[in-house]
Design an enzyme around this catalytic site. Structure first.
Site, short mmCIF file in Angstrom:
data_model
loop_
_atom_site.label_atom_id
_atom_site.label_comp_id
_atom_site.label_asym_id
_atom_site.label_seq_id
_atom_site.Cartn_x
_atom_site.Cartn_y
_atom_site.Cartn_z
N GLU A 148 1.52 0.21 -5.01
CA GLU A 148 1.03 1.49 -5.53
C GLU A 148 2.22 2.44 -5.64
OE1 GLU A 148 -3.33 2.41 -3.86
OE2 GLU A 148 -1.85 2.25 -2.28
N ASP B 36 0.84 -1.18 0.00
CA ASP B 36 0.00 0.00 0.00
C ASP B 36 0.89 1.25 0.00
OD1 ASP B 36 -2.77 1.07 0.42
OD2 ASP B 36 -1.82 1.93 2.21
#
Ligand code: CA
Length: 644
Positions: A361, A330
């Site tokens: 990400e 994340d």
């Protein structure tokens, strides 16, 4: 020297970097506790019989050793006891659970001594991931919303919990004919299940109402499973065994398992990490205030050596103890490139190259106060990031279906128009060779939906000015199929949110991280009502496994895809060199039309088999042959193959 300067200094690292395994350890020879707390003056261990009792059984002082390590060992076997620490720094004493805990009590406030061998389900030693597939197709799933719907046929006590992932024959309303949950998923053809956070998070009260919902991006205990997914969060061993059973079951049903990991921030700034070594694990701004690149008020200082070690140890632990096959990071743009590359190397070294997947990400929610000189694993630094760490390709996502910042924004499939070169860039995995940013397609994760933002269906509805939710207008279904056909013919890994394949709706809500389960739950009746769309996804996935030209992850992959004839804003066609192992078709012709009228596609010489069109993606099973030209229906894709 400020705390920030001290913790960032090479002297601190030299003096205190500690490679001794940390946590509590229990074996037939006794029990040992090890805590890294270099700034502490005193550390006391407190023992309890349960994870929530206030009655402390014993308090014992730990002994300081070199490199900031505190230690206590006994010949007694304390398996099953709960504990925490009192850590005194600068005259302030803080109670904290063990940041390295591998087991904990209800809501994670106490750690637990546990002989981990006791948590292995039957057959665990023989548990193995299914063989590596020719292509990676990831299905993003939330443990609770996957099986919460009573129509799933999952018994009430298991709904929304790990054990639901072990049920192999659930059906819609128990009708015996329409598979749901795992029984449905194993037929879809996806290769990996990505579990949204399953480490212990803080936003759900494990002792409270079972209908609470949160995505779980708020880590409390990084190395312990979440208790609300277990049938008994009070007994620390239960969540561990049940998560292992879930992994084992997914493996047995042909699915690899990816964990969504959130090492960029903790639930609260006042975490176990903070209480143990105040300030060390977090980035601070120049004025001492917490850095906030995560949008959650605290960013982990991954560039500091013991923070990096903590994250690396955690990843390796999940891979080793829980047989996890991949990790999705994340806000990876807040983590640093050297750490990410080191994790990649360690996973390869221990399990073999490519065996464990990594993706993340490549962005942050804002600027972060990393130590000067830190190279962050965001988009700007992809050239320095290991080429086998996948990154989410938001540029292609938005080009295909429209941007996320406004409801009205349209992409190629819904009349937004797209330059043919840009569409080619999507197909070529947004690689530098095609004018994009990725090194090779191995760095690309293609997707149209994930847990964030609108579902694909809701986005298409918004952009069309239609209400999301009930009803599935044929025009939107055509756009959905076209979008899926493009996504599944892009080079790179493939990824989608659970339920995208059945036009999942969250009633137009964009950020449902704590919305009720009525919004978030997988609606299994809808899955069967939209069976034709599900089949379209199934066919695309199965076809993709037969297209080595699109599976190519090498630095020359882009050369395989060339424009075929003239393209316009709403129409483009490409030829793909499909040579490779197991290839039935030497060449593939991909055509995509977002036009509202039918198009006649001129074909290169030879006999072309129709593999998929706008209605069916299973035509390749019994293909008809076309020559000269082929019709392309309004808003549709056409995939042709030539053998000779
Ligand atoms: Ca929890």
């Amino acid at each position: 020297m400020t705390d920030k300067e001290y913790f960032d200094s090479p002297q601190f690292q030299e003096k205190y970097h500690c490679t001794v395994p940390l946590g509590s350890f229990c074996s037939p020879r006794g029990t040992e506790f090890r805590l890294w707390a270099p700034t502490a003056r005193e550390v006391a261990l407190r023992l309890y019989s349960t994870g929530s009792s206030d009655v402390c059984l014993r308090e014992i002082f730990l002994t300081p050793e070199v490199r900031g390590l505190w230690r206590y060992a006994t010949g007694e076997i304390w398996d099953g006891l709960y504990y925490d620490y009192l850590v005194t720094v600068d005259g302030v004493t803080r109670a904290t659970a063990d940041p390295y805990a591998r087991a904990c009590g209800v809501n994670g406030g106490r750690s637990m001594v546990l002989d981990m061998g006791r948590t292995d389900p039957e057959g665990w030693a023989e548990d193995k991931a299914p063989p590596l597939p020719p292509e990676t197709v990831i299905y993003e799933m939330h443990v609770k919303d996957f099986s919460w719907d009573p129509a799933s046929g999952v018994p009430e006590g298991y709904r929304g919990k790990f054990p639901a992932l072990c049920l192999e024959d659930t059906t819609l309303q128990n009708d015996g004919t329409h598979p749901t949950c795992l029984a449905y998923l194993r037929d879809l053809g996806v290769t990996h299940v990505q579990l949204m956070p399953v480490y212990d998070y803080g936003s759900v009260d494990e002792s409270g109402d079972p209908a609470q919902f949160n995505w779980g991006y708020d880590p409390v205990n990084y190395n312990v499973p979440e208790g609300s997914y277990s049938t008994d969060p009070r007994r620390g061993e239960v969540r561990i065994r049940e998560m292992k059973q879930a992994v084992q079951s997914l493996h047995k049903n042909g699915l690899r398992v990816i964990m969504d990991v959130v090492y960029n921030h903790t639930y609260r700034p006042d975490s176990w990490l903070w209480r143990t070594v105040p300030g060390y694990y977090y980035r601070q701004n120049g004025d001492g205030s917490p850095s906030n690149g995560s949008g959650c008020g605290n960013d982990l200082a991954t560039e500091r050596s013991m923070c990096a070690q903590y994250i690396l140890d955690s990843v390796l632990y999940w891979a080793e103890e829980y047989h996890i096959d991949g990790f999705r990071f994340d806000l990876m743009g807040l983590l640093d490139v050297p750490l990410m590359n080191r994790i990649r190397q360690e996973l390869d070294r221990r399990w073999g190259p490519g065996e464990k997947l990594m993706l993340g990400e490549p962005w942050a929610a804002g600027g972060t106060a990393a130590r000067p000189g830190t190279v962050l694993a965001g988009k700007d630094n992809l050239s320095q990031l290991d080429g086998r760490i996948g990154t989410f390709n938001d540029a292609a996502r938005d080009a295909i279906k429209g941007g996320l910042w406004s409801a009205e924004a349209r992409g190629f499939v819904n009349g937004g128009g797209l330059d043919g070169r840009r569409l080619a860039c999507c197909l070529r995995g947004w690689t530098a060779a095609a004018g994009g940013t990725m090194k090779t397609p191995a760095q690309t994760v293609n997707y149209l939906s994930c847990h964030d933002d609108w579902t694909l269906w809701d986005k298409l509805a918004c952009a069309a000015g239609l209400p999301a939710g009930p009803g599935c207008p044929p025009a939107l279904l055509r756009q959905n199929r076209l979008a899926a056909a493009i996504n599944f013919t892009c080079q790179g890994m493939l990824f989608f949110l659970s339920g995208e394949e059945f036009a999942r709706t969250k009633q137009g809500e964009k950020n449902t991280y704590r919305s009720p389960l009525s919004i978030n739950r997988m609606d299994w009746a809808r899955a069967w009502a939209n069976r034709e769309l599900v089949d379209y996804y199934r066919g695309l996935i199965a076809l993709r496994m037969r297209l080595p030209g699109l599976q190519d992850k090498s630095d020359r992959a882009a050369e395989r895809i060339q424009p075929a004839g003239p393209s316009g804003e709403n129409f483009a066609a490409f030829l793909v060199d499909n040579a490779g192992p197991g290839s039935a078709w030497k060449q593939i012709l991909l055509a995509y039309s977002a036009r509202n009228d039918a198009v006649s596609l001129p074909l290169p010489p030879g006999q072309w088999e129709v593999l998929a069109d706008g209605e069916s993606s299973f035509l390749w099973q019994a293909p008809r042959t076309v020559t000269g030209s082929a019709p392309l229906a309004p808003v549709s894709a056409l995939i042709l193959g030539r053998r000779g």
